[in-house]
Design an enzyme around this catalytic site. Structure first.
Site, mmCIF file in Angstrom:
data_model
loop_
_atom_site.group_PDB
_atom_site.id
_atom_site.type_symbol
_atom_site.label_atom_id
_atom_site.label_comp_id
_atom_site.label_asym_id
_atom_site.label_seq_id
_atom_site.Cartn_x
_atom_site.Cartn_y
_atom_site.Cartn_z
ATOM 1 N N SER A 117 -2.715 1.767 -1.445
ATOM 2 C CA SER A 117 -1.405 2.679 -0.991
ATOM 3 C C SER A 117 -0.364 1.673 -0.905
ATOM 4 O O SER A 117 0.721 2.480 -1.074
ATOM 5 C CB SER A 117 -1.959 3.509 0.605
ATOM 6 O OG SER A 117 -2.865 4.015 0.796
ATOM 7 N N HIS A 138 -4.236 7.245 -6.749
ATOM 8 C CA HIS A 138 -3.728 7.984 -4.986
ATOM 9 C C HIS A 138 -3.919 9.084 -4.491
ATOM 10 O O HIS A 138 -3.210 10.084 -5.020
ATOM 11 C CB HIS A 138 -2.162 6.788 -5.440
ATOM 12 C CG HIS A 138 -2.270 6.823 -3.575
ATOM 13 N ND1 HIS A 138 -1.234 7.373 -2.873
ATOM 14 C CD2 HIS A 138 -2.566 6.672 -2.308
ATOM 15 C CE1 HIS A 138 -1.268 7.286 -1.929
ATOM 16 N NE2 HIS A 138 -2.117 6.908 -1.792
ATOM 17 N N GLU A 150 -1.426 10.961 -7.001
ATOM 18 C CA GLU A 150 -0.451 10.119 -8.205
ATOM 19 C C GLU A 150 -1.024 9.188 -8.908
ATOM 20 O O GLU A 150 -1.655 8.664 -7.764
ATOM 21 C CB GLU A 150 0.300 9.053 -6.353
ATOM 22 C CG GLU A 150 1.652 9.985 -6.048
ATOM 23 C CD GLU A 150 2.140 8.905 -4.940
ATOM 24 O OE1 GLU A 150 3.031 9.067 -4.840
ATOM 25 O OE2 GLU A 150 1.478 7.718 -4.009
ATOM 26 N N ASN A 189 4.773 8.467 -0.018
ATOM 27 C CA ASN A 189 4.694 7.162 1.694
ATOM 28 C C ASN A 189 5.944 6.374 1.275
ATOM 29 O O ASN A 189 6.633 6.124 2.286
ATOM 30 C CB ASN A 189 3.668 6.527 1.458
ATOM 31 C CG ASN A 189 2.330 7.256 1.851
ATOM 32 O OD1 ASN A 189 2.565 8.119 2.867
ATOM 33 N ND2 ASN A 189 1.551 6.453 1.063
HETATM 34 N N1 LIG Z 1 -7.294 6.760 4.656
HETATM 35 C C1 LIG Z 1 -6.341 7.237 3.910
HETATM 36 O O1 LIG Z 1 -5.465 7.813 4.244
HETATM 37 C C2 LIG Z 1 -5.882 6.727 2.786
HETATM 38 C C3 LIG Z 1 -4.921 7.567 1.885
HETATM 39 C C4 LIG Z 1 -4.805 7.065 0.421
HETATM 40 C C5 LIG Z 1 -5.272 6.118 -0.204
HETATM 41 N N2 LIG Z 1 -6.283 4.933 0.550
HETATM 42 C C6 LIG Z 1 -6.253 3.688 0.121
HETATM 43 O O2 LIG Z 1 -7.858 3.801 0.020
HETATM 44 C C7 LIG Z 1 -8.964 2.566 0.640
HETATM 45 C C8 LIG Z 1 -9.230 2.982 1.028
HETATM 46 O O3 LIG Z 1 -9.322 3.212 2.310
HETATM 47 P P1 LIG Z 1 -9.845 3.886 3.452
HETATM 48 O O4 LIG Z 1 -9.636 4.735 4.741
HETATM 49 O O5 LIG Z 1 -11.440 4.869 2.617
HETATM 50 O O6 LIG Z 1 -11.164 2.586 4.085
HETATM 51 P P2 LIG Z 1 -12.615 3.203 4.955
HETATM 52 O O7 LIG Z 1 -12.504 1.651 5.700
HETATM 53 O O8 LIG Z 1 -12.271 4.058 5.844
HETATM 54 O O9 LIG Z 1 -13.645 2.663 3.569
HETATM 55 C C9 LIG Z 1 -13.651 1.450 2.843
HETATM 56 C C10 LIG Z 1 -15.326 1.382 2.218
HETATM 57 O O10 LIG Z 1 -15.172 0.792 1.594
HETATM 58 C C11 LIG Z 1 -16.255 -0.429 2.217
HETATM 59 N N3 LIG Z 1 -16.243 -2.241 1.344
HETATM 60 C C12 LIG Z 1 -16.086 -2.970 1.809
HETATM 61 N N4 LIG Z 1 -16.312 -4.305 0.974
HETATM 62 C C13 LIG Z 1 -16.828 -3.889 -0.159
HETATM 63 C C14 LIG Z 1 -17.015 -4.217 -0.940
HETATM 64 N N5 LIG Z 1 -16.951 -5.892 -1.439
HETATM 65 N N6 LIG Z 1 -17.625 -3.564 -2.238
HETATM 66 C C15 LIG Z 1 -17.671 -2.589 -1.902
HETATM 67 N N7 LIG Z 1 -17.327 -1.542 -0.917
HETATM 68 C C16 LIG Z 1 -17.018 -2.264 -0.095
HETATM 69 C C17 LIG Z 1 -16.342 -0.239 3.137
HETATM 70 O O11 LIG Z 1 -18.114 -0.982 3.635
HETATM 71 C C18 LIG Z 1 -15.956 0.933 3.305
HETATM 72 O O12 LIG Z 1 -17.249 1.972 3.329
HETATM 73 C C19 LIG Z 1 -7.065 1.376 0.390
HETATM 74 O O13 LIG Z 1 -6.646 1.198 -0.338
HETATM 75 C C20 LIG Z 1 -6.376 2.916 0.740
HETATM 76 O O14 LIG Z 1 -5.520 1.703 1.077
HETATM 77 C C21 LIG Z 1 -6.501 5.441 1.764
#
Ligand SMILES: NC(=O)c1ccc[n+]([C@@H]2O[C@H](COP(=O)([O-])OP(=O)(O)OC[C@H]3O[C@@H](n4cnc5c(N)ncnc54)[C@H](O)[C@@H]3O)[C@@H](O)[C@H]2O)c1
Length: 394
Positions: A117, A138, A150, A189
């Protein structure tokens, strides 16, 4: 051709992305660091598929689920897939390590995508030998329900990768919009960040109260939620981190609103802590925002900064006006695009309100963009002059 999708990270976003890809008929690998996390992810996917089944959107949960393979074997999944979609925590070094690994294992035509993000796509891409095939894809949360995606170009992403990513997102049944440069916050965003920042400053400086603003944006502009209601809902802590990330990378966002830090430090995190801009007796509590509360609010003053940011995106060639408006409608749930609003309010009104805020409070986000000034000079005032961002026959 994309047949197999490799989702790295099975958290909030990763499990949703895997589900969306499987629903569209792709074979999906999903990887995370432990079997326990993977099991939880599969449970969540199953739960969500059951909801879709109850709503008769799919005919078999098992059939979709059978296309998803949860794995701890990164190498096998990477070697067998045509696109890698990374959704691990927002940490540049972690993402770069994963991209380097994907690059060394995936076939040479494979696309490497990140769901980040706030991190620059170009810096993630530099960890690979194929920065031309690295792209931001995204998704919004939750991926299964949110229509918008996106697609973000890094500085070396080639047109073929953008085109294939666009087709892939369309094949998921989603609506892709193109972001031509990896500016902080991309489109949605960035626009939301501008509105949230300026609205918060207007409260901090005593111009309006949160409930006045929320009432006005809901009842005068038709937004689905008040701006402060939304902050409480997503979490003041989340908003604080997003604002920090934007401020670090972009001077336009450097004037952070002091109220957010104050609330964050006091532990007033919104719905989840029982208090934020409003108070909550339970997590399902909604704030009382009466229609009359917004009577004295000039809603153009509150929302003009988002038009300003949209103008900045347009002038810098980062997105088309259609994509900006699609992003605002589908990403933020506004009933109209922000440029459509601007045309209705009148570009002269928008500039007047931006000048009011800029002159009174010195907020850079409210300094009228050159494009708006140019439009004024050319008499492109919006609907009333038959041309603004769009043209009108009547
Ligand atoms: N949550 C949101 O609303 C949202 C929306 C759009 C984009 N994002 C982006 O998506 C990405 C993930 O966000 P999220 O909210 O799903 O996070 P999250 O913390 O819910 O999930 C991340 C996952 O990655 C895993 N992980 C950690 N290290 C790892 C590794 N080395 N290899 C594989 N997996 C690993 C963790 O165990 C976890 O299950 C981020 O870059 C975030 O900016 C999040």
């Amino acid at each position: 051709m994309i047949r197999r999708v490799f989702v790295v990270g099975a958290g909030t976003m990763g499990h949703g992305i895997a589900e969306v890809a499987a629903l569209a008929g792709y074979e999906v690998y999903i990887y995370d660091i432990s079997a326990e996390i993977l099991n939880k992810a599969i449970e969540k996917i199953k739960w969500s598929l059951e909801k879709l089944y109850e709503k008769r959107r799919i005919s078999s949960v098992e059939e979709v689920l059978s296309r998803i393979r949860a794995t701890l074997n990164f190498e096998e999944a990477a070697r067998n897939s045509d696109i890698g979609i990374e959704a691990v925590p927002e940490n540049l070094q972690l993402k770069r390590d994963i991209f380097a690994r994907l690059d060394s294992l995936m076939h040479e035509d494979a696309i490497l995508a990140t769901n980040t993000s706030s991190l620059p796509i170009s810096e993630i891409a530099e960890a690979t030998r194929r920065p031309n095939k690295v792209v931001g894809i995204h998704f919004f949360n939750p991926p299964v329900l949110m229509q918008l995606v996106e697609i973000i170009k890094g500085n070396k992403t080639d047109d073929d990768t953008v085109r294939r990513s666009f087709e892939f997102v369309k094949s998921l049944g989603k609506t892709p919009i193109i972001v031509n440069r990896d500016v902080p916050g991309f489109i949605v965003n960035r626009i939301l960040g501008a509105i949230q920042n300026v609205a918060c400053h207007l409260v901090y400086r005593g111009e309006y109260t949160p409930v006045e603003i929320d009432s006005a944006v809901k009842y005068k502009a038709g937004l689905p939620m008040g701006l402060f209601e939304l902050r409480d809902f997503t979490g003041i802590d989340v908003g604080y981190m997003v604002a920090k990330a934007l401020a670090e990378r972009d001077p336009l966002f450097r004037q952070e609103c002091p109220l957010i830090e104050e609330y964050y430090k006091k532990g007033w995190l919104g719905v989840k802590s029982g208090k934020g801009f409003y108070e909550y007796k339970s997590p399902s509590d909604r704030p009382n925002i009466p229609k009359e509360a917004g009577e004295r609010v000039n809603v153009v003053r509150v929302l003009a900064s988002s038009v300003n940011m949209a103008a900045w995106l347009l002038r810098n060639g980062i997105a088309t006006k259609e994509d900006i408006d699609t992003g605002v409608r589908l990403g933020l749930g506004y009933p109209k695009g922000i440029l459509q609003y601007a045309d209705e309010w009148g570009i002269d009104e928008v500039v007047k309100e931006l000048e009011y805020i800029y002159n009174k409070y010195g907020l850079i986000l409210a300094k009228p963009d050159e494009l708006l000034i140019q439009m004024l000079k050319e008499g492109k005032l919006g609907r009333k002059s038959k041309e603004g961002f769009y043209k009108y026959a009547t």
